[in-house]
Scaffold this active site. Structure first.
Site, PDB file in Angstrom:
ATOM      1  N   LEU A  56       0.755  -1.217  -0.136  1.00  0.00           N
ATOM      2  CA  LEU A  56      -0.143  -0.072   0.047  1.00  0.00           C
ATOM      3  C   LEU A  56       0.892   1.406  -0.019  1.00  0.00           C
ATOM      4  O   LEU A  56       1.965   1.194   0.703  1.00  0.00           O
ATOM      5  CB  LEU A  56      -0.955  -0.025   1.185  1.00  0.00           C
ATOM      6  CG  LEU A  56      -1.978  -1.022   1.422  1.00  0.00           C
ATOM      7  CD1 LEU A  56      -2.774  -0.997   2.886  1.00  0.00           C
ATOM      8  CD2 LEU A  56      -3.169  -0.867   0.114  1.00  0.00           C
ATOM      9  N   ASP A  57       0.389   2.179  -0.561  1.00  0.00           N
ATOM     10  CA  ASP A  57       1.222   3.546  -0.547  1.00  0.00           C
ATOM     11  C   ASP A  57       1.470   4.092   0.977  1.00  0.00           C
ATOM     12  O   ASP A  57       0.627   3.845   1.791  1.00  0.00           O
ATOM     13  CB  ASP A  57       0.262   4.507  -1.420  1.00  0.00           C
ATOM     14  CG  ASP A  57       0.336   4.522  -2.685  1.00  0.00           C
ATOM     15  OD1 ASP A  57       1.151   3.796  -3.033  1.00  0.00           O
ATOM     16  OD2 ASP A  57      -0.281   5.370  -3.227  1.00  0.00           O
ATOM     17  N   ARG A  58       2.559   4.646   1.037  1.00  0.00           N
ATOM     18  CA  ARG A  58       2.589   5.244   2.443  1.00  0.00           C
ATOM     19  C   ARG A  58       1.515   5.836   3.372  1.00  0.00           C
ATOM     20  O   ARG A  58       1.355   5.645   4.400  1.00  0.00           O
ATOM     21  CB  ARG A  58       3.827   5.918   2.512  1.00  0.00           C
ATOM     22  CG  ARG A  58       4.172   6.808   3.664  1.00  0.00           C
ATOM     23  CD  ARG A  58       5.372   7.891   3.740  1.00  0.00           C
ATOM     24  NE  ARG A  58       4.765   9.005   2.868  1.00  0.00           N
ATOM     25  CZ  ARG A  58       5.444   9.811   2.414  1.00  0.00           C
ATOM     26  NH1 ARG A  58       6.725   9.926   2.780  1.00  0.00           N
ATOM     27  NH2 ARG A  58       4.853  11.076   1.973  1.00  0.00           N
ATOM     28  N   THR A  60      -1.649   5.679   2.397  1.00  0.00           N
ATOM     29  CA  THR A  60      -2.848   4.911   2.628  1.00  0.00           C
ATOM     30  C   THR A  60      -2.647   3.793   3.623  1.00  0.00           C
ATOM     31  O   THR A  60      -2.009   3.200   3.909  1.00  0.00           O
ATOM     32  CB  THR A  60      -2.916   4.011   1.327  1.00  0.00           C
ATOM     33  OG1 THR A  60      -2.699   4.643   0.017  1.00  0.00           O
ATOM     34  CG2 THR A  60      -4.285   3.315   0.884  1.00  0.00           C
ATOM     35  N   ARG A 160      -5.669   7.305  -6.774  1.00  0.00           N
ATOM     36  CA  ARG A 160      -5.600   8.558  -6.764  1.00  0.00           C
ATOM     37  C   ARG A 160      -5.762   9.411  -7.897  1.00  0.00           C
ATOM     38  O   ARG A 160      -6.032  10.308  -7.951  1.00  0.00           O
ATOM     39  CB  ARG A 160      -4.151   8.933  -6.116  1.00  0.00           C
ATOM     40  CG  ARG A 160      -4.044   8.155  -4.638  1.00  0.00           C
ATOM     41  CD  ARG A 160      -2.805   8.097  -3.984  1.00  0.00           C
ATOM     42  NE  ARG A 160      -2.100   9.273  -3.754  1.00  0.00           N
ATOM     43  CZ  ARG A 160      -0.957   9.179  -2.755  1.00  0.00           C
ATOM     44  NH1 ARG A 160      -0.388   8.315  -2.743  1.00  0.00           N
ATOM     45  NH2 ARG A 160      -0.538  10.617  -2.757  1.00  0.00           N
TER      46      ARG A 160
END
Length: 214
Positions: A56-58, A60, A160
């Protein structure tokens, strides 16, 4: 640090564990020394058998799965690659968005503006997101919409970029929202709420849920 697993564990068995990832921490280490603190490094200190499956993105939050056996890693990774998993996210986006729909626009890395990605209709790698409006409310007098997002593909920054492309960037998104939209919340309002896949050993459908924190 040592109680990270205890605080964030959703499920654990012989083959994998499911973590509720907080916003603001990387899944894997970055390239520089100051970016070594991440979920997998914290888990490895507690459980040395931890193996990466997905990220997961940082910024998120939400459900993140790690393998605890080579078979678990192989089986679940294959399901991600072959789109056999079911994932849903919740987000709060700018503006008044009504109904539901599908965004079918490729998302590619923008080498001139790292780490940004862009929607590029000319690219041949598909990126597909289904969205559904859940509720409307206001933050600091600004209209926002809570949406359910279902990524059919798994491109980097897909949700996003797709919401920005739709004209409704995710609130708190420091990469794709306007400065006014960024300051409405202290974090990116994107959360991996639900994930299901087939258990590596029993092949039964298993489903996990992580409550939305915003």
């Amino acid at each position: 640090m040592s109680n990270f697993l205890t605080e964030h564990l959703i499920h654990r068995d012989e083959d994998f564990m499911v973590i509720a990832k907080p916003a603001g921490i990387l899944t894997v280490p970055g390239k520089t020394e100051d970016l070594q603190d991440c979920v997998i490094n914290r888990l490895l200190k507690i459980e040395p058998k931890t193996l990466l499956i997905h990220r997961l993105d940082r910024d998120t939050s939400g459900i993140l799965v790690f393998a605890l056996s080579r078979w678990g890693q192989k089986s679940i990774s294959r399901q991600f690659q072959e789109r056999q998993t079911s994932k849903t996210y919740q987000a709060v986006v700018a503006g008044h968005l009504v109904g539901q729909g599908t965004i079918d626009v490729p998302v590619v890395y923008d080498p001139e503006h790292p780490p940004l990605h862009i929607a590029d209709p000319q690219n041949n790698k598909p990126a597909l997101t289904e969205w559904q409006s859940i509720e409307h409310f206001e933050i600091q007098g600004q209209a926002v919409t809570r949406v359910k997002l279902t990524p059919i593909t798994g491109r980097s920054h897909q949700l996003r970029v797709h919401m920005q492309f739709l004209g409704h960037p995710i609130i708190g998104d420091t990469l794709y929202a306007t400065p006014e939209q960024q300051i409405l919340m202290p974090r990116l309002c994107l959360h991996a709420e639900q994930l299901s896949f087939h258990h590596p050993k029993t092949e039964e459908d298993v489903q996990f849920y992580c409550p939305v924190p915003f």
